[in-house]
Scaffold this motif. Sequence first.
Motif, PDB file in Angstrom:
ATOM      1  N   PHE A   1       0.818  -1.213   0.000  1.00  0.00           N
ATOM      2  CA  PHE A   1       0.000   0.000   0.000  1.00  0.00           C
ATOM      3  C   PHE A   1       0.854   1.265   0.000  1.00  0.00           C
ATOM      4  O   PHE A   1       0.315   2.355   0.090  1.00  0.00           O
ATOM      5  CB  PHE A   1      -0.915   0.018   1.234  1.00  0.00           C
ATOM      6  CG  PHE A   1      -2.194  -0.771   1.078  1.00  0.00           C
ATOM      7  CD1 PHE A   1      -2.288  -1.829   0.197  1.00  0.00           C
ATOM      8  CD2 PHE A   1      -3.301  -0.449   1.842  1.00  0.00           C
ATOM      9  CE1 PHE A   1      -3.457  -2.552   0.074  1.00  0.00           C
ATOM     10  CE2 PHE A   1      -4.480  -1.165   1.725  1.00  0.00           C
ATOM     11  CZ  PHE A   1      -4.557  -2.215   0.846  1.00  0.00           C
TER      12      PHE A   1
ATOM     13  N   GLN B   1      -0.194  10.476  -5.201  1.00  0.00           N
ATOM     14  CA  GLN B   1      -0.550   9.529  -4.160  1.00  0.00           C
ATOM     15  C   GLN B   1      -1.355   8.347  -4.720  1.00  0.00           C
ATOM     16  O   GLN B   1      -2.365   8.548  -5.393  1.00  0.00           O
ATOM     17  CB  GLN B   1      -1.392  10.228  -3.082  1.00  0.00           C
ATOM     18  CG  GLN B   1      -2.011   9.303  -2.052  1.00  0.00           C
ATOM     19  CD  GLN B   1      -0.969   8.616  -1.198  1.00  0.00           C
ATOM     20  OE1 GLN B   1       0.001   9.231  -0.791  1.00  0.00           O
ATOM     21  NE2 GLN B   1      -1.174   7.340  -0.908  1.00  0.00           N
TER      22      GLN B   1
ATOM     23  N   MET C   1      -4.106   5.442  -4.782  1.00  0.00           N
ATOM     24  CA  MET C   1      -5.428   5.267  -4.179  1.00  0.00           C
ATOM     25  C   MET C   1      -5.855   3.815  -4.378  1.00  0.00           C
ATOM     26  O   MET C   1      -5.114   3.009  -4.955  1.00  0.00           O
ATOM     27  CB  MET C   1      -6.426   6.238  -4.812  1.00  0.00           C
ATOM     28  CG  MET C   1      -6.033   7.712  -4.678  1.00  0.00           C
ATOM     29  SD  MET C   1      -5.982   8.304  -2.960  1.00  0.00           S
ATOM     30  CE  MET C   1      -7.731   8.540  -2.660  1.00  0.00           C
TER      31      MET C   1
ATOM     32  N   VAL D   1      -4.152   0.086  -6.139  1.00  0.00           N
ATOM     33  CA  VAL D   1      -3.983  -1.243  -5.551  1.00  0.00           C
ATOM     34  C   VAL D   1      -4.638  -2.288  -6.446  1.00  0.00           C
ATOM     35  O   VAL D   1      -4.045  -3.337  -6.750  1.00  0.00           O
ATOM     36  CB  VAL D   1      -4.596  -1.293  -4.138  1.00  0.00           C
ATOM     37  CG1 VAL D   1      -4.458  -2.695  -3.540  1.00  0.00           C
ATOM     38  CG2 VAL D   1      -3.948  -0.262  -3.223  1.00  0.00           C
TER      39      VAL D   1
ATOM     40  N   THR E   1       0.224  -5.065   2.993  1.00  0.00           N
ATOM     41  CA  THR E   1       0.024  -3.612   3.021  1.00  0.00           C
ATOM     42  C   THR E   1       1.260  -2.857   3.485  1.00  0.00           C
ATOM     43  O   THR E   1       1.525  -1.746   3.043  1.00  0.00           O
ATOM     44  CB  THR E   1      -1.151  -3.237   3.933  1.00  0.00           C
ATOM     45  OG1 THR E   1      -0.840  -3.589   5.288  1.00  0.00           O
ATOM     46  CG2 THR E   1      -2.434  -3.925   3.495  1.00  0.00           C
TER      47      THR E   1
ATOM     48  N   ILE F   1      -3.187   3.961   2.003  1.00  0.00           N
ATOM     49  CA  ILE F   1      -4.082   4.323   0.899  1.00  0.00           C
ATOM     50  C   ILE F   1      -5.251   5.120   1.486  1.00  0.00           C
ATOM     51  O   ILE F   1      -6.053   4.572   2.254  1.00  0.00           O
ATOM     52  CB  ILE F   1      -4.591   3.066   0.171  1.00  0.00           C
ATOM     53  CG1 ILE F   1      -3.419   2.243  -0.371  1.00  0.00           C
ATOM     54  CG2 ILE F   1      -5.556   3.459  -0.952  1.00  0.00           C
ATOM     55  CD1 ILE F   1      -2.569   2.938  -1.417  1.00  0.00           C
TER      56      ILE F   1
END
Length: 381
Positions: free
Chosen positions: A261, A270, A272, A276, A296, A338
């Motif tokens: 993550f 970034q 989101m 993933v 993660t 996330i």
Amino acid sequence: MSDRRGFLKQMTALAAATAAGAAWPSFAAEAGSSAWPPYRDTLAIDGASGLMLIYLEDDDPAVERELQAALDSGLTATLLTVAPSGRFWLNDAAFEATRANIRKWGEIIERHPGRLASIRSHDDLVRAQASRRLGMIYGFQGTEPLGEDLERIPMFRELGVRVIQLTHNRRNLVGDGCMEPGNAGLSNYGREVVERLNAERIVVDLAHGSQRTIREGIEASKAPVLISHTGCRALADLPRNTTDEELRAMADRGGVAGIIFWPYLRTDTQPMAIDVVRHIEHAIDVCGEDHVGIGTDIPVAPVERTPQFEHDNREFMRGMKEDGIFAKDRPDELYTFIPDLNTADRFDTLAALLSRRGHSDARIAKILGGNFARVMREVWG
């Protein structure tokens, strides 16, 4: 995690903020049911996670909130790092710190037998899932605690360690980490370590390895390996991610890669939830649904994004960029989680997203933990 000392400093500050009264949301508690209906009956394993309990005093009110987050998560188990990593350890400090961490986690689990469980076998996973407890799988992120002594491998197995990652970002006696420009791969000693890990039925983890370390680790291991927390390099060409060639080689030997993550899922902004999903789907396309999981690399409990946390996180990210972990043109507002999966029950939410994109329940169950559990059963016996 990339800079373990910096990350632990950040997480300790977060624990302090939590102790001051931060509240953690719970999607499952608010909704009263799972976002993906089969979730609560699914064996779910995070390939790189944990609780903050080791940083908290017994009477801290944050302890109960951590335990509630463990319950809300619906996870069966997490692969918990008990060994220090992210720096050079040229003496026995890592060895002693690891033994101390294992002792402390054992005491924590004993104090909360109705909430937590120690995982040493596949049967322990099954029991943890049936009893709705969060299982702790002890693992290393780097072989520094071994020093030059292969006999420490069976000793750590006796203490409950079941997964050992060969390297962190840096070079160690076993091989090169992903941030080493030399890409030297496994040492002769590293091959001996892999052989002994196989003999002691400990899972070999190749996360954080250089490309050669990953490739040569796959070739050297007689058992399936994990790349417990990584991304797909074809989607984001970064050193912490894994190439399609390595993913295929891992899958050919029966291994599993867990999708991380961290901001390695993109090279610009970034990541989101959709990022993933993109990495999960790419990994499925490359190596098949039997070889993909989730690691993660973040704590189980969600982050309370207080003004103090936002300030500290920007400072943390600036340091990461100065260290070369992230490119200097990446924004300071990157997060190591996330944002739209920032709840304890993030696996349930992610499962629902995958279901809406047409993935079958059977495939989703494999990704959430079934594939990790298979490797663990095959290696642990």
